[in-house]
Design an enzyme around this catalytic site. Structure first.
Site, PDB file in Angstrom:
ATOM      1  N   CYS A  50       0.814  -1.225   0.000  1.00 50.15           N
ATOM      2  CA  CYS A  50       0.000   0.000   0.000  1.00 50.15           C
ATOM      3  C   CYS A  50       0.845   1.273   0.000  1.00 50.15           C
ATOM      4  O   CYS A  50       0.316   2.367  -0.172  1.00 50.15           O
ATOM      5  CB  CYS A  50      -0.934  -0.023   1.198  1.00 50.15           C
ATOM      6  N   HIS A 103      -2.947   6.741   3.689  1.00 47.09           N
ATOM      7  CA  HIS A 103      -3.432   5.501   3.071  1.00 47.09           C
ATOM      8  C   HIS A 103      -4.772   5.125   3.704  1.00 47.09           C
ATOM      9  O   HIS A 103      -4.939   5.153   4.925  1.00 47.09           O
ATOM     10  CB  HIS A 103      -2.403   4.383   3.260  1.00 47.09           C
ATOM     11  N   ASN A 119     -10.261  -0.393   1.051  1.00 46.11           N
ATOM     12  CA  ASN A 119      -8.805  -0.237   0.978  1.00 46.11           C
ATOM     13  C   ASN A 119      -8.348  -0.628  -0.437  1.00 46.11           C
ATOM     14  O   ASN A 119      -8.368  -1.803  -0.789  1.00 46.11           O
ATOM     15  CB  ASN A 119      -8.165  -1.136   2.039  1.00 46.11           C
TER      16      ASN A 119
HETATM   17  N1  ACO Z   1     -17.728  -9.516  10.410  1.00 41.95           N
HETATM   18  C1  ACO Z   1     -18.044  -9.920  11.651  1.00 41.95           C
HETATM   19  N2  ACO Z   1     -17.140 -10.362  12.537  1.00 41.95           N
HETATM   20  C2  ACO Z   1     -15.855 -10.381  12.157  1.00 41.95           C
HETATM   21  C3  ACO Z   1     -15.451  -9.979  10.876  1.00 41.95           C
HETATM   22  C4  ACO Z   1     -16.452  -9.539   9.978  1.00 41.95           C
HETATM   23  N3  ACO Z   1     -16.152  -9.131   8.737  1.00 41.95           N
HETATM   24  N4  ACO Z   1     -14.115 -10.100  10.788  1.00 41.95           N
HETATM   25  C5  ACO Z   1     -13.684 -10.558  11.965  1.00 41.95           C
HETATM   26  N5  ACO Z   1     -14.726 -10.749  12.797  1.00 41.95           N
HETATM   27  C6  ACO Z   1     -14.718 -11.235  14.152  1.00 41.95           C
HETATM   28  C7  ACO Z   1     -13.515 -12.118  14.430  1.00 41.95           C
HETATM   29  O1  ACO Z   1     -13.808 -13.451  14.099  1.00 41.95           O
HETATM   30  C8  ACO Z   1     -13.329 -11.919  15.917  1.00 41.95           C
HETATM   31  O2  ACO Z   1     -14.289 -12.698  16.600  1.00 41.95           O
HETATM   32  P1  ACO Z   1     -13.952 -13.312  18.071  1.00 41.95           P
HETATM   33  O3  ACO Z   1     -13.739 -12.132  18.962  1.00 41.95           O
HETATM   34  O4  ACO Z   1     -15.183 -14.099  18.380  1.00 41.95           O
HETATM   35  O5  ACO Z   1     -12.713 -14.127  17.882  1.00 41.95           O
HETATM   36  C9  ACO Z   1     -13.691 -10.457  16.092  1.00 41.95           C
HETATM   37  O6  ACO Z   1     -14.549 -10.115  15.001  1.00 41.95           O
HETATM   38  C10 ACO Z   1     -12.473  -9.583  16.031  1.00 41.95           C
HETATM   39  O7  ACO Z   1     -12.892  -8.385  16.530  1.00 41.95           O
HETATM   40  P2  ACO Z   1     -11.836  -7.327  17.006  1.00 41.95           P
HETATM   41  O8  ACO Z   1     -10.577  -7.986  17.452  1.00 41.95           O
HETATM   42  O9  ACO Z   1     -12.515  -6.407  17.949  1.00 41.95           O
HETATM   43  O10 ACO Z   1     -11.575  -6.587  15.663  1.00 41.95           O
HETATM   44  P3  ACO Z   1     -10.723  -5.297  15.527  1.00 41.95           P
HETATM   45  O11 ACO Z   1     -11.310  -4.195  16.289  1.00 41.95           O
HETATM   46  O12 ACO Z   1      -9.275  -5.578  15.696  1.00 41.95           O
HETATM   47  O13 ACO Z   1     -10.949  -4.985  13.988  1.00 41.95           O
HETATM   48  C11 ACO Z   1      -9.861  -5.140  11.877  1.00 41.95           C
HETATM   49  C12 ACO Z   1     -10.499  -5.914  13.033  1.00 41.95           C
HETATM   50  C13 ACO Z   1     -10.901  -4.272  11.217  1.00 41.95           C
HETATM   51  C14 ACO Z   1      -9.296  -6.117  10.867  1.00 41.95           C
HETATM   52  C15 ACO Z   1      -8.741  -4.261  12.463  1.00 41.95           C
HETATM   53  O14 ACO Z   1      -7.888  -5.023  13.254  1.00 41.95           O
HETATM   54  C16 ACO Z   1      -7.945  -3.573  11.375  1.00 41.95           C
HETATM   55  O15 ACO Z   1      -8.435  -2.748  10.654  1.00 41.95           O
HETATM   56  N6  ACO Z   1      -6.659  -3.877  11.304  1.00 41.95           N
HETATM   57  C17 ACO Z   1      -5.826  -3.281  10.274  1.00 41.95           C
HETATM   58  C18 ACO Z   1      -6.180  -3.873   8.973  1.00 41.95           C
HETATM   59  C19 ACO Z   1      -5.496  -3.155   7.876  1.00 41.95           C
HETATM   60  O16 ACO Z   1      -5.226  -1.996   7.898  1.00 41.95           O
HETATM   61  N7  ACO Z   1      -5.183  -3.897   6.893  1.00 41.95           N
HETATM   62  C20 ACO Z   1      -4.505  -3.328   5.808  1.00 41.95           C
HETATM   63  C21 ACO Z   1      -3.947  -4.433   5.095  1.00 41.95           C
HETATM   64  S1  ACO Z   1      -3.198  -4.030   3.624  1.00 41.95           S
HETATM   65  C22 ACO Z   1      -2.584  -2.553   3.808  1.00 41.95           C
HETATM   66  O17 ACO Z   1      -3.275  -1.621   3.599  1.00 41.95           O
HETATM   67  C23 ACO Z   1      -1.245  -2.469   4.286  1.00 41.95           C
END
Ligand code: ACO
Length: 322
Positions: A108, A242, A272
């Site tokens: 990214c 980003h 994204n």
């Molecule tokens: N819908 C419903 N539930 C979900 C989903 C979904 N799409 N995805 C995950 N869950 C569940 C998981 O299974 C987990 O369940 P559990 O608690 O029963 O195990 C729970 O939701 C996880 O919740 P949180 O840990 O509270 O999630 P968080 O607040 O960390 O948000 C997220 C997750 C959105 C992925 C966040 O961590 C994030 O944005 N991280 C950065 C991601 C990012 O920037 N990626 C970029 C990649 S590429 C790039 O740009 C470099």
């Protein structure tokens, strides 16, 4: 160096959170509150190349340059169906350019890496008119049975043309090995001599780790580039970050102690779009006349690797005739 043309292209297909909830165990509420994303554009009848070509042609049209005027093409892309030839050489033949071309894969952060390379070429007086195209389709390397990653991404392309000028103030790029937090692995062809077991692994992401690394590294990069240019957050009209997650952007904004209006976003509409997210935003904001002439803009991105970067530029208005 300065930007004299911008362009972008998005797939036609709009996919809402509700549409995803019809086949994944997820909800608009979960996706909106955790990320800010409401819809994304996904490739259906178009190709990644089509998007790159369209964005590149629009940027050239805005710059007033023809394909034959472009001295160098840099394309940023994470993955596409061709391993060779490079995506830049495929796009080159479709936009009327005949010049050296180079692919960068800096996840990214690709747009900032490409600007950094273009600036180095400029300083060395090697190339004058450089076209940068970021074209990405993360939807094609997510596993669509996994709600953890597939809901986060969108496809799209953004492009700029740069030429002689003194509006590009500075850029920094960094690399720090955290390869386990974000990766996509493909198998190569079988050979009778190498028995290593391989299998394709769709995008793997440790979301919380990426979140923390993103906030920490972007905050560090912004502070570093401000300090070495003797500037303050107050000196900037916009921080163009980003577009991965609204909460990541908000955390960085809080660290900078700046108002929300200075941190524009497009992730609500597009998800994204990897390295295309910042150039798409620059194109849309420039065409909407949102940048003041002479305004300072600060760009910052993070991506798989972990690689990060930041850049400072002074905006000069572009006249769009289309
Ligand atoms: N819908 C419903 N539930 C979900 C989903 C979904 N799409 N995805 C995950 N869950 C569940 C998981 O299974 C987990 O369940 P559990 O608690 O029963 O195990 C729970 O939701 C996880 O919740 P949180 O840990 O509270 O999630 P968080 O607040 O960390 O948000 C997220 C997750 C959105 C992925 C966040 O961590 C994030 O944005 N991280 C950065 C991601 C990012 O920037 N990626 C970029 C990649 S590429 C790039 O740009 C470099």
């Amino acid at each position: 160096m300065k930007i004299i043309g911008t362009g972008s292209a998005l797939p036609e297909k709009v996919v809402t959170n509700e549409m995803l909830a019809s086949f994944l165990e997820t909800s608009d509420e979960w996706i909106s509150t955790r990320t800010g994303i409401k819809t994304r554009r996904l490739l259906s009848h178009e190709t990644l190349i089509d998007l790159g070509v369209e964005a590149g042609k629009k940027a050239m049209a805005a710059s007033g340059l023809q394909g034959s005027d472009i001295d160098y093409l840099i394309c940023s892309n994470v993955a596409n169906t061709y391993v060779t030839p490079s995506i830049s050489s495929i796009i080159l033949s479709q936009i009327g350019c005949k010049c050296p071309c180079l692919d960068v894969n800096c996840a990214c952060t690709g747009f900032i890496y490409a600007l950094d390379i273009a600036e180095a070429f400029h300083k060395a007086k090697k190339y004058k008119n450089i076209l940068i195209i970021c074209t990405e389709s993360p939807s094609r390397y997510c596993n669509w049975h996994e709600r953890e990653t597939s809901v986060l991404f969108g496809d799209g392309a953004g492009a700029v043309v740069v030429t002689d000028g003194d509006n590009f103030v500075d850029s920094i790029v960094t690399g720090d090995s955290h390869t386990d937090v974000l990766y996509y692995k493909r198998t190569m062809e079988f050979t009778p001599f190498d028995r290593a077991e391989e299998r394709t692994t769709s995008l793997v992401m440790q979301g919380r780790e990426v979140f923390k690394l993103a906030v920490r590294s972007c905050t560090r990069d912004i502070r570093t580039i401000l300090e070495r240019n003797n500037m303050k957050p107050e000196d900037f009209q916009y921080f163009l970050l980003h577009q991965a997650n609204l909460r990541i952007i908000d955390s960085i904004r809080e660290n900078m102690k700046q108002p929300v209006e200075k941190f524009p976003t497009n992730l609500q509409k597009y998800g994204n779009t990897s390295s295309a997210s910042i150039p798409i935003m620059i194109d849309e904001m420039s065409r909407a006349n949102m940048f003041e002439d002479g305004a300072n803009l600060l760009l910052s991105a993070f991506g798989g690797g972990f690689v990060t970067g930041a850049a400072i530029m002074k905006w000069e208005k572009i006249n769009y005739n289309d």
